[in-house]
Design an enzyme around this catalytic site. Structure first.
Site, PDB file in Angstrom:
ATOM      1  N   LYS A 146      36.341  32.033 -43.905  1.00  0.00           N
ATOM      2  CA  LYS A 146      35.940  31.061 -44.945  1.00  0.00           C
ATOM      3  C   LYS A 146      36.663  31.367 -46.262  1.00  0.00           C
ATOM      4  O   LYS A 146      37.241  30.479 -46.894  1.00  0.00           O
ATOM      5  CB  LYS A 146      34.412  31.104 -45.169  1.00  0.00           C
ATOM      6  CG  LYS A 146      33.597  30.886 -43.919  1.00  0.00           C
ATOM      7  CD  LYS A 146      32.104  30.935 -44.178  1.00  0.00           C
ATOM      8  CE  LYS A 146      31.550  32.281 -44.592  1.00  0.00           C
ATOM      9  NZ  LYS A 146      31.649  33.343 -43.545  1.00  0.00           N
ATOM     10  N   ARG A 154      22.751  29.444 -46.895  1.00  0.00           N
ATOM     11  CA  ARG A 154      22.712  30.296 -45.711  1.00  0.00           C
ATOM     12  C   ARG A 154      21.347  30.254 -45.042  1.00  0.00           C
ATOM     13  O   ARG A 154      21.133  30.933 -44.035  1.00  0.00           O
ATOM     14  CB  ARG A 154      22.955  31.734 -46.160  1.00  0.00           C
ATOM     15  CG  ARG A 154      24.261  32.313 -45.713  1.00  0.00           C
ATOM     16  CD  ARG A 154      24.335  33.660 -46.398  1.00  0.00           C
ATOM     17  NE  ARG A 154      25.228  34.549 -45.735  1.00  0.00           N
ATOM     18  CZ  ARG A 154      26.478  34.748 -46.133  1.00  0.00           C
ATOM     19  NH1 ARG A 154      26.965  34.088 -47.143  1.00  0.00           N
ATOM     20  NH2 ARG A 154      27.217  35.623 -45.505  1.00  0.00           N
ATOM     21  N   ARG A 158      39.518  44.083 -41.788  1.00  0.00           N
ATOM     22  CA  ARG A 158      39.617  43.498 -43.139  1.00  0.00           C
ATOM     23  C   ARG A 158      39.751  44.581 -44.207  1.00  0.00           C
ATOM     24  O   ARG A 158      39.062  45.592 -44.190  1.00  0.00           O
ATOM     25  CB  ARG A 158      38.386  42.647 -43.463  1.00  0.00           C
ATOM     26  CG  ARG A 158      38.462  42.139 -44.905  1.00  0.00           C
ATOM     27  CD  ARG A 158      37.531  41.028 -45.195  1.00  0.00           C
ATOM     28  NE  ARG A 158      36.154  41.374 -44.902  1.00  0.00           N
ATOM     29  CZ  ARG A 158      35.166  40.495 -44.889  1.00  0.00           C
ATOM     30  NH1 ARG A 158      35.425  39.227 -45.130  1.00  0.00           N
ATOM     31  NH2 ARG A 158      33.945  40.873 -44.620  1.00  0.00           N
ATOM     32  N   ARG A 198      35.140  46.903 -47.193  1.00  0.00           N
ATOM     33  CA  ARG A 198      33.798  46.578 -47.698  1.00  0.00           C
ATOM     34  C   ARG A 198      32.732  47.409 -46.973  1.00  0.00           C
ATOM     35  O   ARG A 198      32.812  47.621 -45.780  1.00  0.00           O
ATOM     36  CB  ARG A 198      33.505  45.076 -47.455  1.00  0.00           C
ATOM     37  CG  ARG A 198      33.959  44.199 -48.581  1.00  0.00           C
ATOM     38  CD  ARG A 198      33.935  42.716 -48.261  1.00  0.00           C
ATOM     39  NE  ARG A 198      32.700  42.207 -47.658  1.00  0.00           N
ATOM     40  CZ  ARG A 198      32.495  40.912 -47.415  1.00  0.00           C
ATOM     41  NH1 ARG A 198      33.413  40.011 -47.730  1.00  0.00           N
ATOM     42  NH2 ARG A 198      31.375  40.515 -46.847  1.00  0.00           N
ATOM     43  N   ARG A 246      24.679  41.525 -39.644  1.00  0.00           N
ATOM     44  CA  ARG A 246      25.092  40.250 -40.250  1.00  0.00           C
ATOM     45  C   ARG A 246      25.192  39.149 -39.205  1.00  0.00           C
ATOM     46  O   ARG A 246      24.824  38.003 -39.457  1.00  0.00           O
ATOM     47  CB  ARG A 246      26.434  40.429 -40.984  1.00  0.00           C
ATOM     48  CG  ARG A 246      26.266  41.169 -42.302  1.00  0.00           C
ATOM     49  CD  ARG A 246      27.565  41.767 -42.787  1.00  0.00           C
ATOM     50  NE  ARG A 246      28.550  40.764 -43.154  1.00  0.00           N
ATOM     51  CZ  ARG A 246      29.854  41.013 -43.219  1.00  0.00           C
ATOM     52  NH1 ARG A 246      30.324  42.201 -42.908  1.00  0.00           N
ATOM     53  NH2 ARG A 246      30.676  40.068 -43.584  1.00  0.00           N
TER      54      ARG A 246
HETATM   55  P1  AP5 Z   1      37.534  36.297 -44.515  1.00  0.00           P
HETATM   56  O1  AP5 Z   1      38.280  35.121 -45.027  1.00  0.00           O
HETATM   57  O2  AP5 Z   1      37.272  37.435 -45.420  1.00  0.00           O
HETATM   58  O3  AP5 Z   1      36.203  35.823 -43.772  1.00  0.00           O
HETATM   59  P2  AP5 Z   1      34.843  35.205 -44.380  1.00  0.00           P
HETATM   60  O4  AP5 Z   1      34.431  34.099 -43.470  1.00  0.00           O
HETATM   61  O5  AP5 Z   1      35.011  34.911 -45.823  1.00  0.00           O
HETATM   62  O6  AP5 Z   1      33.903  36.426 -44.084  1.00  0.00           O
HETATM   63  P3  AP5 Z   1      32.843  37.178 -45.007  1.00  0.00           P
HETATM   64  O7  AP5 Z   1      32.601  38.505 -44.335  1.00  0.00           O
HETATM   65  O8  AP5 Z   1      33.292  37.201 -46.425  1.00  0.00           O
HETATM   66  O9  AP5 Z   1      31.633  36.287 -44.823  1.00  0.00           O
HETATM   67  P4  AP5 Z   1      30.197  36.686 -45.025  1.00  0.00           P
HETATM   68  O10 AP5 Z   1      29.608  35.330 -44.955  1.00  0.00           O
HETATM   69  O11 AP5 Z   1      29.637  37.672 -44.096  1.00  0.00           O
HETATM   70  O12 AP5 Z   1      30.205  37.479 -46.403  1.00  0.00           O
HETATM   71  P5  AP5 Z   1      29.919  37.019 -47.888  1.00  0.00           P
HETATM   72  O13 AP5 Z   1      30.877  37.696 -48.768  1.00  0.00           O
HETATM   73  O14 AP5 Z   1      29.774  35.540 -47.969  1.00  0.00           O
HETATM   74  O15 AP5 Z   1      38.361  36.828 -43.232  1.00  0.00           O
HETATM   75  C1  AP5 Z   1      37.992  38.018 -42.561  1.00  0.00           C
HETATM   76  C2  AP5 Z   1      39.245  38.821 -42.196  1.00  0.00           C
HETATM   77  O16 AP5 Z   1      40.021  38.098 -41.240  1.00  0.00           O
HETATM   78  C3  AP5 Z   1      40.192  39.105 -43.364  1.00  0.00           C
HETATM   79  O17 AP5 Z   1      40.707  40.400 -43.185  1.00  0.00           O
HETATM   80  C4  AP5 Z   1      41.313  38.072 -43.229  1.00  0.00           C
HETATM   81  O18 AP5 Z   1      42.553  38.568 -43.698  1.00  0.00           O
HETATM   82  C5  AP5 Z   1      41.333  37.813 -41.722  1.00  0.00           C
HETATM   83  N1  AP5 Z   1      41.587  36.417 -41.399  1.00  0.00           N
HETATM   84  C6  AP5 Z   1      40.964  35.351 -41.982  1.00  0.00           C
HETATM   85  N2  AP5 Z   1      41.392  34.207 -41.417  1.00  0.00           N
HETATM   86  C7  AP5 Z   1      42.278  34.565 -40.454  1.00  0.00           C
HETATM   87  C8  AP5 Z   1      43.047  33.846 -39.508  1.00  0.00           C
HETATM   88  N3  AP5 Z   1      42.994  32.511 -39.446  1.00  0.00           N
HETATM   89  N4  AP5 Z   1      43.825  34.528 -38.645  1.00  0.00           N
HETATM   90  C9  AP5 Z   1      43.885  35.888 -38.694  1.00  0.00           C
HETATM   91  N5  AP5 Z   1      43.188  36.637 -39.588  1.00  0.00           N
HETATM   92  C10 AP5 Z   1      42.394  35.985 -40.443  1.00  0.00           C
HETATM   93  O19 AP5 Z   1      28.458  37.626 -48.122  1.00  0.00           O
HETATM   94  C11 AP5 Z   1      28.261  39.031 -48.176  1.00  0.00           C
HETATM   95  C12 AP5 Z   1      26.795  39.327 -48.293  1.00  0.00           C
HETATM   96  O20 AP5 Z   1      26.274  38.762 -49.529  1.00  0.00           O
HETATM   97  C13 AP5 Z   1      25.879  38.738 -47.196  1.00  0.00           C
HETATM   98  O21 AP5 Z   1      25.838  39.542 -46.048  1.00  0.00           O
HETATM   99  C14 AP5 Z   1      24.524  38.685 -47.951  1.00  0.00           C
HETATM  100  O22 AP5 Z   1      23.947  39.949 -48.012  1.00  0.00           O
HETATM  101  C15 AP5 Z   1      24.947  38.278 -49.349  1.00  0.00           C
HETATM  102  N6  AP5 Z   1      24.928  36.812 -49.507  1.00  0.00           N
HETATM  103  C16 AP5 Z   1      26.020  36.015 -49.701  1.00  0.00           C
HETATM  104  N7  AP5 Z   1      25.653  34.727 -49.782  1.00  0.00           N
HETATM  105  C17 AP5 Z   1      24.299  34.708 -49.632  1.00  0.00           C
HETATM  106  C18 AP5 Z   1      23.346  33.676 -49.600  1.00  0.00           C
HETATM  107  N8  AP5 Z   1      23.700  32.379 -49.720  1.00  0.00           N
HETATM  108  N9  AP5 Z   1      22.041  34.006 -49.418  1.00  0.00           N
HETATM  109  C19 AP5 Z   1      21.676  35.287 -49.302  1.00  0.00           C
HETATM  110  N10 AP5 Z   1      22.531  36.323 -49.308  1.00  0.00           N
HETATM  111  C20 AP5 Z   1      23.840  36.041 -49.475  1.00  0.00           C
HETATM  112 MG    MG Z   2      34.228  35.788 -47.581  1.00  0.00          MG
END
Ligand code: AP5
Ligand code: MG
Length: 209
Positions: A13, A88, A122, A155, A166
């Site tokens: 994402k 979420r 990552r 991370r 997660r």
């Molecule tokens: P990346 O683009 O980083 O993936 P992502 O979908 O953004 O994954 P996240 O881990 O950031 O999502 P998340 O939802 O768990 O975490 P968030 O930060 O939102 O890609 C991943 C890897 O793959 C990278 O290394 C990239 O280079 C590689 N890659 C990407 N696309 C690729 C492709 N097409 N081909 C090959 N490689 C690729 O949330 C973190 C925490 O915050 C949550 O766990 C929770 O505790 C809290 N939080 C956040 N939002 C909320 C909410 N709304 N409510 C409550 N708690 C929340």
């Molecule tokens: Mg992300």
């Protein structure tokens, strides 16, 4: 355009949002990134959420909704936004309807094996937040960001036990949003397994640009 990026952790994402935010001329608003910045700054919000995030659990709805409500009221979000990681839970989605309307919800479709492969490799820039990967997108120097020279790190919530949590939390609390938005006719599925250039082509077609 007001877009939601919905999908499991590690679906790509954030990576796609960074690639298309200039094209759409809208801000990329990631709740995860806002929380990580707060943790780095050791602000009251950061101190409150650090242990929750490191364990792979969700921050409470009240805190998260208030944060997004305030962020969407800012000037740069008036013409559109990419919401990455919010909503979420059903409660967050219902709250969002009270202060904004959404044009499309992009559902990143990827199997668990793809998620684990992406998260286990990552590496993130501590300064600008850019996402690298040890196989798919390596930084030129091992621990240094190509763009801002910041330190590149793993991370805390990408450790295997937190990743498992997660994924479990995603299935229980976030996956129900797929049906929630499909019933409203807002959901667009994209295959998130290919490399990002290919996903971008499918994404542009899906949103009609
Ligand atoms: P990346 O683009 O980083 O993936 P992502 O979908 O953004 O994954 P996240 O881990 O950031 O999502 P998340 O939802 O768990 O975490 P968030 O930060 O939102 O890609 C991943 C890897 O793959 C990278 O290394 C990239 O280079 C590689 N890659 C990407 N696309 C690729 C492709 N097409 N081909 C090959 N490689 C690729 O949330 C973190 C925490 O915050 C949550 O766990 C929770 O505790 C809290 N939080 C956040 N939002 C909320 C909410 N709304 N409510 C409550 N708690 C929340
Ligand atoms: Mg992300």
């Amino acid at each position: 355009m007001r877009l939601i990026f919905l999908g499991p952790p590690g679906a790509g994402k954030g990576t796609l949002a960074v690639r298309c935010k200039d094209l759409l001329k809208t801000p990329h608003i990631s709740t995860g990134a806002i929380f990580r910045d707060a943790i780095a700054a050791k602000s009251p919000l950061g101190l409150k959420v650090k242990s929750i995030i490191d364990a792979g659990k969700l921050v409470d709805d009240e805190t998260t909704i208030a944060l997004i409500k305030e962020r969407l009221s800012q000037e740069d979000a008036q013409k559109g936004y990419i919401l990455d990681g919010f909503p979420r839970t059903i409660a967050q989605a219902e709250a969002l309807e009270t202060f904004s309307t959404v044009d499309k919800v992009i559902n990143f479709d990827i199997p668990d094996s793809g998620v684990i492969e992406r998260l286990s490799g990552r590496r993130v820039c501590r300064k600008c937040g850019y996402n690298f990967h040890t196989v798919f997108n390596k930084p030129k120097k091992e621990d240094e960001c190509d763009f801002c020279g910041g330190e590149v790190y793993t991370r805390d919530d990408d450790k295997p036990s937190a990743v498992e949590k997660r994924l479990e939390v995603y299935r229980e609390q976030t996956q129900p949003l797929i049906d929630f938005y499909r019933k409203k006719g807002l959901l667009v599925d994209i295959d998130a397994s290919p490399m990002v250039d290919e996903i971008l082509v499918g994404f542009k077609k899906a949103i009609g640009i």
